[in-house]
Design an enzyme around this catalytic site. Structure first.
Site, mmCIF file in Angstrom:
data_model
loop_
_atom_site.group_PDB
_atom_site.id
_atom_site.type_symbol
_atom_site.label_atom_id
_atom_site.label_comp_id
_atom_site.label_asym_id
_atom_site.label_seq_id
_atom_site.Cartn_x
_atom_site.Cartn_y
_atom_site.Cartn_z
ATOM 1 N N GLU A 1 64.213 37.921 106.889
ATOM 2 C CA GLU A 1 63.537 38.350 105.656
ATOM 3 C C GLU A 1 64.432 39.333 104.889
ATOM 4 O OE1 GLU A 1 59.380 40.721 104.524
ATOM 5 O OE2 GLU A 1 60.293 40.906 106.513
ATOM 6 N N LYS B 1 56.377 34.329 99.355
ATOM 7 C CA LYS B 1 55.383 34.807 100.305
ATOM 8 C C LYS B 1 54.001 34.889 99.668
ATOM 9 C CE LYS B 1 54.644 38.611 103.606
ATOM 10 N NZ LYS B 1 55.148 39.917 104.061
ATOM 11 N N CYS C 1 57.559 37.317 107.617
ATOM 12 C CA CYS C 1 57.099 38.550 108.263
ATOM 13 C C CYS C 1 55.658 38.445 108.736
ATOM 14 C CB CYS C 1 57.311 39.727 107.303
ATOM 15 S SG CYS C 1 56.957 41.356 108.029
#
Length: 510
Positions: free
Chosen positions: A267, A330, A380
């Site tokens: 990430e 995301k 994440c």
């Protein structure tokens, strides 16, 4: 004092059920002290005992929150500890409702061995979805190394494993604490629990062999996971951008000697806007070309939204020729990390997002094409949400890639906890999952949830290994959390049992 002591003991045992200090076996007895303490209690007293047990549990599991907000949120320790304790107190309310609800149903003639697993499952689900959801270390996640038991997650999701653990705790407690006159009933409950555990483990052993056979003929590819081990304190320093890129390039070229088809960086591995076509952008393209591999990596990005620029946490995919072939933004953002909900009520928490700002959430789950195969990306925090793994399964992804930066957590339990939850996404959807973490733990997980390879924390390294690009459709991927809804219906049935409603208020006051 005896009740409080037993509640605290359960809280401690729950902590010791999870990594990095605990062992999965402990979870199967961790709730016995709390359940035993509830036997003489009123609803209110049980509620308080449950809150105490839950508070001890969540302080023990989430102590790392203080590390994050003090070291990176720049809060004073005097404020960092209460922030962690507020979160622990909120989560302990669910344990309190579990304990109070168990007593409530006991007063209606429903034994704990019946009510407790139903209550725990429903409340754990509520915790996982309310207020954006926080399924961090649900009870089932303690079992991530117990492969035979967790295989049932491809039917029930992780909640079925939590149900089974609480059922066993309830049955053991009833057998230990019951009088001789009621020992026969308790023995029946213990036998039923034992049969369910045996059946679940038997299914798991069969399913491990079945999935292994089904994947046997699937295409194999070598994946390289790059662990740059970039210190969080300098990660966003513009003066360190070229050095960061050099580290990832050198590790990638070393890994390329093992001819991986896919190289994965963590990430925000590029601490700059990759979409800006400058020398840093070209340098990243050069890594893909030099390695002759597909490259998937995390980078911040931006877009125009409502007349202004908004930042996003993104993943880009490059072909071996250096072409951008896909991007994922995301969807599930981290509260107080990537955006600040209720900002006017908590102005002091603004410090947690300095240098980051409020990110814009992505809008959907469209797989990223890698070598012509659809890949689902979990950035994440997204790795802890079963509904996101399921969304990728329903989108026909053939591989899951979790990219994360766990440098925030330091040498705490959190990186190991994070890994334990992510492993369930592989089992639920019967997909290989690879995990590239900036400071670790990077890992390769097969479709049975087995961790076939992993790195140590805070080591600059790379990890290569085979994955199989294939998936087996599961009941859970197709239908989701039906098991939880069956538990909800069962609770309603025992709540509205004949004659029960008439005496509700009277028994509630007991």
């Amino acid at each position: 004092m005896r009740t409080a002591g037993l509640a605290v003991l359960s809280g401690i045992l729950l902590v010791l059920s999870f990594p990095k200090f605990g062992h999965w076996v402990v979870a199967w007895v961790a709730l016995i002290p709390l359940l035993y303490s509830l036997r003489p209690l009123s609803f209110t007293a049980a509620l308080l005992a449950g809150i105490l047990a839950g508070f001890v549990q969540h302080v023990g599991l989430l102590y790392w929150v203080t590390h994050v907000v003090v070291h990176y949120g720049k809060l004073h320790m005097a404020l960092g500890i209460p922030v962690m304790m507020m979160l622990a107190l909120y989560l302990s309310l669910y344990t309190g409702l579990f304990a109070g609800g168990t007593v409530f149903f006991r007063n209606r003639g429903i034994p704990a061995v019946v009510a407790a697993p139903l209550l725990w499952t429903v409340l754990e689900y509520a915790k996982s979805i309310l207020f954006t959801g926080f399924p961090w270390e649900n009870l089932a996640h303690s079992q991530y190394l117990n492969l035979p038991v967790i295989q049932v997650a491809d039917i029930t999701g992780s909640y079925g494993v939590s149900f089974l653990i609480v059922l066993v705790n309830g049955a053991l407690c009833a057998f230990i604490a019951t009088s001789d006159a009621e020992r026969k009933k308790a023995l029946i409950g213990a036998v039923v629990a034992a049969l369910l555990v045996a059946g679940t483990a038997g299914y798991g052993l069969w399913r491990i062999g079945d999935i292994t056979n089904r994947f046997e003929a699937a295409p194999r590819q070598t994946v390289a996971l790059i662990q740059g081990n970039i210190d969080q304190s300098i990660k966003w320093d513009p003066a360190f951008q070229k050095e960061t890129l050099r580290i990832y390039r050198d590790l990638s070229l070393q890994a390329a000697k093992e001819t991986p088809q896919l190289i994965v960086w963590p990430e925000t591995a590029t601490p700059f806007m990759f979409q800006n076509r400058d020398e840093l952008h070209e340098a990243v393209l050069g890594v893909a070309r030099s390695s002759s591999a597909w490259l998937l990596f995390g980078s911040p990005s931006y877009t125009r939204h409502e007349g202004g620029l908004r930042f996003q946490n993104s993943a880009f995919a490059l072909s071996p020729g250096g072409e951008i072939v896909g991007k994922y933004n995301k969807v599930h953002l981290v509260p107080y990390g990537e955006y600040v909900p209720l900002r006017p009520l908590f102005p002091f928490i603004e410090k947690l997002t300095v240098g980051v700002g409020d990110f814009l959430a992505g809008t959907g789950f469209e797989p990223v094409p890698v070598a012509g195969k659809p890949v689902g990306v979990l950035i994440c925090y997204e790795g802890i949400f079963p509904e996101i793994g399921r969304a990728w399964g329903r989108s026909n992804a053939l591989l899951l890639v979790n990219i994360t930066n766990d440098a925030w957590f330091g040498m705490t339990s959190a990186p190991y906890q994070h890994l334990s939850m992510t492993a369930f996404r592989a089992v639920e959807n019967r997909l290989y999952l690879v995990r590239a973490a900036n400071t670790g733990v990077s890992a390769i997980i097969d479709a049975t949830g087995r961790i076939t390879a992993q790195t140590d924390l805070f080591v600059r390294t790379y990890l290569t290994g085979p994955v199989q690009i294939h998936r087996v459709e599961t009941f859970y991927t197709k239908y989701g959390d039906l098991f939880v809804f069956f538990c909800m219906i069962a609770l309603l049935v025992i709540f509205y049992k004949p004659g029960g409603r008439r005496s509700w208020s009277k028994k509630f006051r007991k």
